[in-house]
Design a protein around this motif. Structure first.
Motif, PDB file in Angstrom:
ATOM      1  N   ALA A   1       1.049  -1.340  -0.127  1.00  0.00           N
ATOM      2  CA  ALA A   1       0.053   0.468   0.015  1.00  0.00           C
ATOM      3  C   ALA A   1       0.862   0.841   0.028  1.00  0.00           C
ATOM      4  N   SER A   2       1.721   1.222   0.747  1.00  0.00           N
ATOM      5  CA  SER A   2       3.036   2.368   1.124  1.00  0.00           C
ATOM      6  C   SER A   2       3.512   3.315  -0.331  1.00  0.00           C
ATOM      7  N   ALA A   3       3.759   1.798  -0.737  1.00  0.00           N
ATOM      8  CA  ALA A   3       4.547   1.590  -1.975  1.00  0.00           C
ATOM      9  C   ALA A   3       3.285   2.039  -3.189  1.00  0.00           C
ATOM     10  N   VAL A   4       2.723   1.517  -3.245  1.00  0.00           N
ATOM     11  CA  VAL A   4       1.652   2.257  -4.304  1.00  0.00           C
ATOM     12  C   VAL A   4       1.384   3.200  -4.477  1.00  0.00           C
ATOM     13  N   ALA A   5       0.832   4.164  -2.686  1.00  0.00           N
ATOM     14  CA  ALA A   5       1.223   5.277  -2.834  1.00  0.00           C
ATOM     15  C   ALA A   5       1.984   6.552  -3.231  1.00  0.00           C
ATOM     16  N   GLU A   6       3.362   5.738  -2.955  1.00  0.00           N
ATOM     17  CA  GLU A   6       4.101   6.852  -3.416  1.00  0.00           C
ATOM     18  C   GLU A   6       4.333   6.948  -5.279  1.00  0.00           C
ATOM     19  N   ALA A   7       3.796   5.581  -6.024  1.00  0.00           N
ATOM     20  CA  ALA A   7       3.786   5.828  -6.989  1.00  0.00           C
ATOM     21  C   ALA A   7       2.818   6.316  -8.049  1.00  0.00           C
ATOM     22  N   GLU A   8       2.102   6.766  -6.604  1.00  0.00           N
ATOM     23  CA  GLU A   8       0.685   7.401  -7.297  1.00  0.00           C
ATOM     24  C   GLU A   8       0.497   8.654  -7.232  1.00  0.00           C
ATOM     25  N   ALA A   9       2.768   9.562  -6.500  1.00  0.00           N
ATOM     26  CA  ALA A   9       2.395  10.531  -5.924  1.00  0.00           C
ATOM     27  C   ALA A   9       3.526  11.084  -6.437  1.00  0.00           C
ATOM     28  N   THR A  10       4.282  10.009  -8.041  1.00  0.00           N
ATOM     29  CA  THR A  10       4.993  10.248  -8.521  1.00  0.00           C
ATOM     30  C   THR A  10       4.389  10.647 -10.264  1.00  0.00           C
ATOM     31  N   PRO A  11       4.433  11.408 -10.476  1.00  0.00           N
ATOM     32  CA  PRO A  11       3.706  12.538 -11.900  1.00  0.00           C
ATOM     33  C   PRO A  11       4.667  11.046 -12.976  1.00  0.00           C
ATOM     34  N   GLU A  12       5.453  10.375 -12.932  1.00  0.00           N
ATOM     35  CA  GLU A  12       5.975   9.621 -14.246  1.00  0.00           C
ATOM     36  C   GLU A  12       4.582   8.265 -14.201  1.00  0.00           C
ATOM     37  N   LEU A  13       4.931   7.470 -12.951  1.00  0.00           N
ATOM     38  CA  LEU A  13       4.774   6.598 -12.268  1.00  0.00           C
ATOM     39  C   LEU A  13       2.567   6.471 -12.271  1.00  0.00           C
ATOM     40  N   ALA A  14       2.478   7.971 -11.857  1.00  0.00           N
ATOM     41  CA  ALA A  14       0.915   7.670 -11.776  1.00  0.00           C
ATOM     42  C   ALA A  14       0.403   7.047 -12.553  1.00  0.00           C
ATOM     43  N   ASP A  15      -0.099   7.125 -13.383  1.00  0.00           N
ATOM     44  CA  ASP A  15      -0.858   7.036 -14.813  1.00  0.00           C
ATOM     45  C   ASP A  15      -0.785   5.782 -14.760  1.00  0.00           C
ATOM     46  N   LEU A  16      -0.120   5.128 -14.840  1.00  0.00           N
ATOM     47  CA  LEU A  16       0.442   3.238 -15.143  1.00  0.00           C
ATOM     48  C   LEU A  16      -0.677   2.371 -13.570  1.00  0.00           C
ATOM     49  N   VAL A  17      -0.431   3.196 -12.803  1.00  0.00           N
ATOM     50  CA  VAL A  17      -1.197   2.743 -11.288  1.00  0.00           C
ATOM     51  C   VAL A  17      -2.636   2.871 -11.089  1.00  0.00           C
ATOM     52  N   ALA A  18      -2.882   4.318 -11.897  1.00  0.00           N
ATOM     53  CA  ALA A  18      -4.733   4.382 -12.153  1.00  0.00           C
ATOM     54  C   ALA A  18      -4.844   3.504 -13.659  1.00  0.00           C
ATOM     55  N   ALA A  19      -3.938   3.249 -13.914  1.00  0.00           N
ATOM     56  CA  ALA A  19      -4.515   1.608 -15.642  1.00  0.00           C
ATOM     57  C   ALA A  19      -3.939   0.156 -14.902  1.00  0.00           C
ATOM     58  N   LEU A  20      -4.099   0.413 -14.299  1.00  0.00           N
ATOM     59  CA  LEU A  20      -4.348  -0.593 -13.318  1.00  0.00           C
ATOM     60  C   LEU A  20      -4.972  -1.097 -11.894  1.00  0.00           C
ATOM     61  N   PRO A  21      -6.730  -1.541 -12.151  1.00  0.00           N
ATOM     62  CA  PRO A  21      -7.882  -1.051 -12.155  1.00  0.00           C
ATOM     63  C   PRO A  21      -7.413  -2.677  -9.461  1.00  0.00           C
ATOM     64  N   GLU A  22      -6.242  -2.933 -10.134  1.00  0.00           N
ATOM     65  CA  GLU A  22      -6.348  -3.756  -9.069  1.00  0.00           C
ATOM     66  C   GLU A  22      -5.445  -2.918  -7.698  1.00  0.00           C
ATOM     67  N   LEU A  23      -4.281  -1.639  -8.495  1.00  0.00           N
ATOM     68  CA  LEU A  23      -3.622  -1.518  -7.728  1.00  0.00           C
ATOM     69  C   LEU A  23      -4.084   0.118  -7.655  1.00  0.00           C
ATOM     70  N   SER A  24      -5.015   0.576  -8.436  1.00  0.00           N
ATOM     71  CA  SER A  24      -5.628   2.342  -8.579  1.00  0.00           C
ATOM     72  C   SER A  24      -6.660   2.463  -7.207  1.00  0.00           C
ATOM     73  N   GLY A  25      -5.514   3.852  -6.219  1.00  0.00           N
ATOM     74  CA  GLY A  25      -6.537   3.657  -5.412  1.00  0.00           C
ATOM     75  C   GLY A  25      -6.010   3.180  -4.304  1.00  0.00           C
ATOM     76  N   VAL A  26      -5.319   1.809  -3.973  1.00  0.00           N
ATOM     77  CA  VAL A  26      -5.284   1.234  -2.921  1.00  0.00           C
ATOM     78  C   VAL A  26      -3.993   1.824  -2.391  1.00  0.00           C
ATOM     79  N   GLY A  27      -2.773   3.218  -2.616  1.00  0.00           N
ATOM     80  CA  GLY A  27      -2.262   3.262  -1.987  1.00  0.00           C
ATOM     81  C   GLY A  27      -2.435   3.978  -0.350  1.00  0.00           C
ATOM     82  N   ALA A  28      -3.533   4.782  -1.405  1.00  0.00           N
ATOM     83  CA  ALA A  28      -3.636   6.033  -0.621  1.00  0.00           C
ATOM     84  C   ALA A  28      -5.225   5.598   0.959  1.00  0.00           C
ATOM     85  N   ARG A  29      -5.785   4.288   0.285  1.00  0.00           N
ATOM     86  CA  ARG A  29      -6.649   3.489   1.322  1.00  0.00           C
ATOM     87  C   ARG A  29      -6.151   3.034   2.271  1.00  0.00           C
TER      88      ARG A  29
END
Length: 159
Positions: A123-151
C-alpha cells in the motif's frame, strides 16, 4: 515497412516506466519482508500461493508457474523453505511421479504474521507511485492497484 523511431521510443519509454513501477514495489516489499520476517518476495509469494489452495498444497509444476520460476529454481526455493520447516513435500497418492508441496503449521504461522507487513508495504509503495508523476497514470491503469495505496495507508494509520 518498419516501426517508426518515434513509436519505438514511446514503447521503450513505456517499458522503462513499467519496470520502474515494478522495481519500486518489489524493493519496498523485499525490504519489509526481509526486515520483519526474513522472507524474500518470492518466498512470500510461494507461501501465499499455497495458502490459497484447497488443502494448502500444490504440485511442484503449479508452484513453479505461480511463482514465475523455472522448475529448477522452484526446486531450490522449495528446498530452502523445507529446510526452514515452512513447507513439506508429499508424494501424490494417484500418481507416484507427482509431488505436492504443502505449507506446514510453521509456514502458515509465518505467513499469518508476514501478510500484514506485506500489505502495508504494498500500500505504501503504491501510494508513493501514485504521487510520482511519471508513474501515477500506470497505477491508475491497473484497477487492482489504483486507489489502493492511499486507502490502505490511511487505514493502517487509523487506530
Amino acid at each position: 515497412m518498419g516501426i517508426s523511431d518515434d513509436a519505438v521510443q514511446v514503447r521503450s519509454q513505456g517499458w522503462r516506466r513499467l519496470a520502474a513501477l515494478h522495481q519500486l514495489i518489489e524493493s519496498a516489499l523485499e525490504r519489509a519482508l526481509q526486515d520483519g520476517h526474513e522472507l524474500s518476495v518470492v518466498e512470500f509469494s510461494v507461501l501465499d500461493s499455497l495458502s490459497r489452495q484447497d488443502g494448502w498444497h500444490m504440485r511442484m509444476s503449479q508452484l513453479a508457474r505461480a511463482a514465475a520460476l523455472s522448475p529448477s529454481a522452484s526446486t531450490r526455493l522449495v528446498n530452502r523453505l523445507e529446510q526452514r520447516g515452512l513447507l513439506t513435500r508429499i508424494l501424490c497418492a494417484d500418481d507416484r511421479r507427482g509431488i505436492y508441496t504443502e505449507l506446514t503449521p510453521a509456514g502458515r504461522a509465518l505467513l499469518r504474521k508476514a501478510r500484514p507487513v506485506h500489505d502495508r508495504a504494498l500500500a505504501s509503495a503504491v501510494a508513493e507511485a501514485e504521487a510520482t508523476p511519471e508513474l501515477a497514470d500506470l497505477v491508475a491503469a491497473l484497477p487492482e492497484l489504483s486507489g489502493v495505496g492511499a486507502r490502505e495507508v490511511a487505514g493502517a494509520a487509523a487506530p
